[in-house]
Design an enzyme around this catalytic site. Structure first.
Site, PDB file in Angstrom:
ATOM      1  CD  GLU A  12      -6.515  -9.484  -3.438  1.00 21.62           C
ATOM      2  OE1 GLU A  12      -6.328 -10.700  -3.225  1.00 21.62           O
ATOM      3  OE2 GLU A  12      -7.623  -8.983  -3.677  1.00 21.62           O
ATOM      4  CD1 TRP A  68       3.352  -4.683  -2.333  1.00 14.02           C
ATOM      5  CD2 TRP A  68       4.529  -2.879  -1.748  1.00 14.02           C
ATOM      6  NE1 TRP A  68       4.549  -5.120  -1.789  1.00 14.02           N
ATOM      7  CE2 TRP A  68       5.287  -4.029  -1.422  1.00 14.02           C
ATOM      8  CE3 TRP A  68       5.059  -1.615  -1.464  1.00 14.02           C
ATOM      9  CZ2 TRP A  68       6.541  -3.957  -0.826  1.00 14.02           C
ATOM     10  CZ3 TRP A  68       6.311  -1.552  -0.869  1.00 14.02           C
ATOM     11  CH2 TRP A  68       7.034  -2.705  -0.567  1.00 14.02           C
ATOM     12  CD  GLU A  85       0.701   2.485 -12.265  1.00 14.90           C
ATOM     13  OE1 GLU A  85       0.474   1.600 -11.419  1.00 14.90           O
ATOM     14  OE2 GLU A  85      -0.102   3.382 -12.563  1.00 14.90           O
TER      15      GLU A  85
END
Length: 388
Positions: free
Chosen positions: A126, A155, A365
């Site tokens: 977010e 994203w 990640e």
């Protein structure tokens, strides 16, 4: 201890390599430069079953072993990182559903995800919450047989083409911890779900990366992943671990491409009457690149193998592989550019694209500083172990 691929894995790798070199490499730089969406590759990946890498065979997927999973991303990213992104987040979403979904959810979503008919990604980050996922403020309030979802995500790769996105939400107090977090499988044609814009990016072009908003989106309670509230953060962290194997393999692919470009150029480019590959300064760079790429590759395969062996969390191994391989990709892209000299700065050479793509792997990640903390925590707690 066996560092060799088995026959099936070697055949899989060769199939991927042949396809990547024939179909992707010749067009990657031009398509990336012009912003063309690689729809043709989507169809090819469907035919090859790559959207079903992490879907069990009983649901129509490949049910690939973890090393084959890594091989797929290494070979496709070697040709074009953007092409690997077409099925990268999707594969992690498949893993999330196959590992945590109810039987009804698996039967409803996984066969279409495996075929690529239903594409997906991850709706986690977010505007005010990236590394700290417990800081999300997207809410899901129960209303009869539905949840009403409000919030925003950013994203999000593949947001425009996804038919379903796992969305991390707060089903409890917004200021609550992990027990307040759940994952909802949100079908993107639901009223109130909107992709607001594509984010401009330095690299990783091809797949779109978007901002999206959810305004009073009514999601059936049957779409609560696993059927119980409060397990969202566990679902996400377990899936991101598999995503780190994915990212480490992509980083190896980008690093390998940078090394190959540097090696080939150094053999062809002459200075002072001989190929620059004959100069010791260039040879030292090539030696370092090749050694570090192979070390990164072995770390990625090690993490994949340990994941397969344990069937559980491999925080240490996946964290090491992702952190090291991504740093190697950045270094190799820069060293390749230096070997190319001025031509490395030109968009006419592939190394310029690799130089822009490489930094993504150090962020995606979980940033590399976060990976270092994960590695250290695993070591200090005694849960992680070194060795094959």
């Amino acid at each position: 201890m066996d560092f060799a691929l088995n026959d099936e894995q070697r055949l899989f790798r060769q199939t991927l390599r042949d396809f990547a070199e024939k179909e992707i490499m010749p067009v990657a730089s031009e398509w990336e430069r012009t912003g063309r969406y690689p729809a043709e590759f989507v169809e090819k990946f469907q035919d090859m079953g790559l959207f079903g890498l992490n879907v069990p065979e009983e649901y129509g997927g490949l049910g690939a072993d973890r090393v084959s999973y890594a091989l797929a991303f290494e070979e496709i990213a070697r040709a074009w990182l953007g092409a690997a992104g077409l099925f990268g987040p999707h594969s992690v979403a498949c893993w999330m559903v196959s590992r945590n979904g109810t039987e009804e959810q698996k039967a409803r979503f996984l066969p279409r995800m495996a075929s690529g008919e239903l594409r997906s990604g991850l709706g986690l980050t977010e505007p005010g919450a990236g590394t700290d996922l417990q800081g999300i403020i997207t809410t899901a309030v129960r209303d009869g047989d539905h949840y009403v979802v409000n919030g925003a995500k950013t994203w999000i790769t593949n947001a425009r083409v996804a038919g379903m996105l796992p969305i991390l939400v707060k089903t409890g107090a917004v200021d609550g911890g992990h027990a307040a977090m759940s994952v909802l499988l949100v079908e993107t044609d639901t009223p109130g779900f909107r992709v607001t814009r594509d984010l401009p990016k330095l690299g990783y072009k091809g797949p779109e990366t978007c901002e999206l908003v959810l305004e009073d989106v009514r999601v059936p309670a049957a779409n609560l992943l696993g059927g119980e509230e409060g397990h969202g953060l566990q679902h996400v962290l377990g899936s991101l671990e598999i995503g780190r194997i994915n990212i480490s393999a992509r980083a190896v692919g980008v690093a390998q491409a940078a090394y190959e470009a540097a090696l080939n150029y150094s053999r062809e480019r002459e200075a002072f009457g001989k190929p620059i590959a004959n100069f010791q300064a260039i040879q030292l760079k090539l030696a370092d690149m090749a050694t570090e790429i192979q070390a990164a590759r072995l770390l990625a395969y090690w993490a994949a193998t340990r994941s397969e062996e344990t069937g559980g969390r491999v925080d240490l191994e996946a964290g090491m592989a992702k952190m090291y391989a991504s740093e190697v990709a950045i270094k190799c892209a820069l060293e390749s550019m230096r070997i190319h000299g001025g031509y490395g700065y030109s968009a006419e050479y592939v190394v310029e694209r690799l130089y822009r793509d490489a930094p993504l792997m150090a962020i995606g990640e979980g940033t590399n500083d976060v990976q270092r903390l994960i590695i250290a925590k695993s070591l200090v707690s005694g849960k992680g172990r070194l060795g094959w």
